[in-house]
Design a protein around this motif. Structure first.
Motif, PDB file in Angstrom:
ATOM      1  N   PRO A   1      69.256  -4.461  34.479  1.00 42.36           N
ATOM      2  CA  PRO A   1      67.979  -5.184  34.571  1.00 42.36           C
ATOM      3  C   PRO A   1      68.099  -6.265  35.638  1.00 42.36           C
ATOM      4  N   VAL A   2      67.091  -6.407  36.488  1.00 42.99           N
ATOM      5  CA  VAL A   2      67.161  -7.414  37.550  1.00 42.99           C
ATOM      6  C   VAL A   2      65.900  -8.274  37.541  1.00 42.99           C
ATOM      7  N   TYR A   3      66.129  -9.562  37.633  1.00 40.17           N
ATOM      8  CA  TYR A   3      65.015 -10.509  37.768  1.00 40.17           C
ATOM      9  C   TYR A   3      65.450 -11.608  38.735  1.00 40.17           C
ATOM     10  N   ASN A   4      64.840 -11.620  39.902  1.00 41.48           N
ATOM     11  CA  ASN A   4      65.171 -12.594  40.950  1.00 41.48           C
ATOM     12  C   ASN A   4      66.685 -12.663  41.187  1.00 41.48           C
TER      13      ASN A   4
ATOM     14  N   VAL B   1      66.256  -1.815  36.982  1.00 41.85           N
ATOM     15  CA  VAL B   1      64.920  -2.086  36.455  1.00 41.85           C
ATOM     16  C   VAL B   1      64.501  -3.473  36.925  1.00 41.85           C
ATOM     17  N   ASN B   2      63.593  -3.503  37.880  1.00 42.31           N
ATOM     18  CA  ASN B   2      63.084  -4.750  38.431  1.00 42.31           C
ATOM     19  C   ASN B   2      62.030  -5.312  37.482  1.00 42.31           C
ATOM     20  N   ASP B   3      62.375  -6.390  36.796  1.00 47.67           N
ATOM     21  CA  ASP B   3      61.522  -6.935  35.738  1.00 47.67           C
ATOM     22  C   ASP B   3      60.605  -8.026  36.296  1.00 47.67           C
TER      23      ASP B   3
ATOM     24  N   ILE C   1      63.236   1.066  39.374  1.00 49.87           N
ATOM     25  CA  ILE C   1      61.991   1.055  38.604  1.00 49.87           C
ATOM     26  C   ILE C   1      61.458  -0.372  38.582  1.00 49.87           C
ATOM     27  N   SER C   2      60.198  -0.557  38.915  1.00 51.49           N
ATOM     28  CA  SER C   2      59.588  -1.889  38.877  1.00 51.49           C
ATOM     29  C   SER C   2      58.565  -1.958  37.752  1.00 51.49           C
TER      30      SER C   2
ATOM     31  N   ALA D   1      63.429  -4.396  29.733  1.00 42.41           N
ATOM     32  CA  ALA D   1      63.985  -3.813  30.954  1.00 42.41           C
ATOM     33  C   ALA D   1      65.124  -2.843  30.627  1.00 42.41           C
ATOM     34  N   ARG D   2      65.994  -3.229  29.720  1.00 45.66           N
ATOM     35  CA  ARG D   2      67.086  -2.338  29.310  1.00 45.66           C
ATOM     36  C   ARG D   2      66.540  -1.087  28.626  1.00 45.66           C
ATOM     37  N   ASN D   3      65.525  -1.262  27.796  1.00 42.27           N
ATOM     38  CA  ASN D   3      64.926  -0.098  27.130  1.00 42.27           C
ATOM     39  C   ASN D   3      64.292   0.852  28.145  1.00 42.27           C
TER      40      ASN D   3
END
Length: 345
Positions: free
Chosen positions: A15-18, A45-47, A71-72, A81-83
């Motif tokens: 999961p990625v956020y900034n 997964v771009n959250d 995936i965004s 995001a992990r799900n």
């Protein structure tokens, strides 16, 4: 047991956020793995990031040897995001990696060797990890344990080094028990996931020589001071307890969970909330719940200091609150004075 000719497939969900500042380092650690009888696909997964993470990933992906799916989605938190990543994973095994962490270069080689060389059909692998600070590296090595039950008791006793990224899950087993991360939870969602999985499985293998590298960063969410939100972690453990009961886990393990693991975690959360600078009246009502009181009073925690604090939370929470405040004040001032004395003028 998988034959040595079997190509073990791994899905790595990130999961990625900034996280544009860190993601290349994480991806490079995957790209530079020792060649072995395995394949790895990466699911990013771009959250809802607001930085240039997509641009950074696209630029890196052209030189990346492994398949990378990006995936965004709108910002919904790490659990969702992990799900999302888990829903599209198709590897034999799944690993969840954070965007600012890395793996040792022989991580998958060692895991694959364990899977292919075991006489068991391995459902869970547990690795070691390194905590990487600015100037130091601390090693947390999980030694070999042959007995599945002993692994579980060590987890409950706090002698198993655990982190979301030290667990490699068999994907089919995740699906068989319908396991997903609980959404809208800030703390404890990772422990809830891997504790439920751990206690529902047998055929566990330890891989001491594979290392996940946890890069300690002072600005990370784990190092923030969220105060009462930390109570989410206790509610997550209550969900684990219900899971153990509903899945007919051994009663001795459940009893140990209730009398050793739960009270020690409740004590830890209480102390963390105090050290976050939270006002006493803001959170004490959470700990005066009848169920929590019963757990703390009837604890069998082996560590005497923890056992005593469990009793104090119930019988004299205000005293413990101000005692912890005093200890922190003394520590912080001692550290400040030490720094002043060691400065070069």
């Amino acid at each position: 047991m998988l034959s040595n000719a079997h190509n073990v497939r791994y899905s790595v969900v990130i999961p990625v956020y900034n996280a544009a500042e860190y993601i290349v380092e994480a991806l490079s650690s995957l790209n530079n793995q020792v060649v072995g009888n395995y394949s790895v696909d990466v699911i990013l997964v771009n959250d809802g990031s607001t930085d240039n993470i997509i641009e950074v990933v696209e630029k890196f992906r052209s030189d990346f040897e492994m398949p990378v799916e990006l995936i965004s989605q709108d910002n919904q938190g790490v659990s969702v995001a992990r799900n999302t990543g888990l829903s599209v994973a198709n590897g034999d095994y799944v690993l969840f990696l954070d965007a600012d962490d890395t793996l040792s270069s022989d991580f998958f080689f060692n895991i694959t060797r364990e899977i292919c060389g075991s006489d068991k059909n391995i459902n869970l692998l547990i690795t070691s990890y390194r905590k990487v600070n600015r100037n130091t590296i601390d090693y947390f090595i999980n030694k070999n344990i042959e007995n599945d039950e002993e692994v579980k008791y060590r987890f409950l006793n706090g002698s198993l080094y655990c982190n979301m990224c030290t667990f490699i899950f068999k994907r089919k087993c995740i699906e068989n028990i319908g396991l997903r991360f609980t959404s809208n939870v800030k703390f404890g969602e990772d422990i809830e996931f891997y504790a439920k999985y751990l206690f529902s499985q047998n055929d566990i293998a330890m891989v001491p020589d594979s290392f996940f590298n946890y890069h300690f960063r002072f600005n990370s969410a784990m190092n923030a001071k969220p105060g009462v939100k930390r109570f989410d972690a206790i509610e997550a453990l209550f969900r684990v307890e219900q899971f153990l009961i509903s899945h007919n886990v051994d009663k001795n393990l459940i009893d140990h969970f209730d009398r050793v693991y739960l009270p020690s975690r409740i004590e830890r959360v209480f102390c963390q909330i105090v050290r976050d600078g939270t006002n006493f009246n803001e959170f004490i009502g959470l700990f005066l719940d009848a169920k929590i009181e019963n757990i703390l009073i009837n604890n069998d925690v082996p560590a005497l200091s923890v056992a005593i604090k469990c009793k104090l939370i119930t019988y004299s929470p205000r005293f413990l609150f101000f005692l912890l405040k005093l200890i922190d004040f003394i520590r912080n001032n001692s550290w400040t004075n030490l720094n002043e004395k060691t400065k070069v003028h």
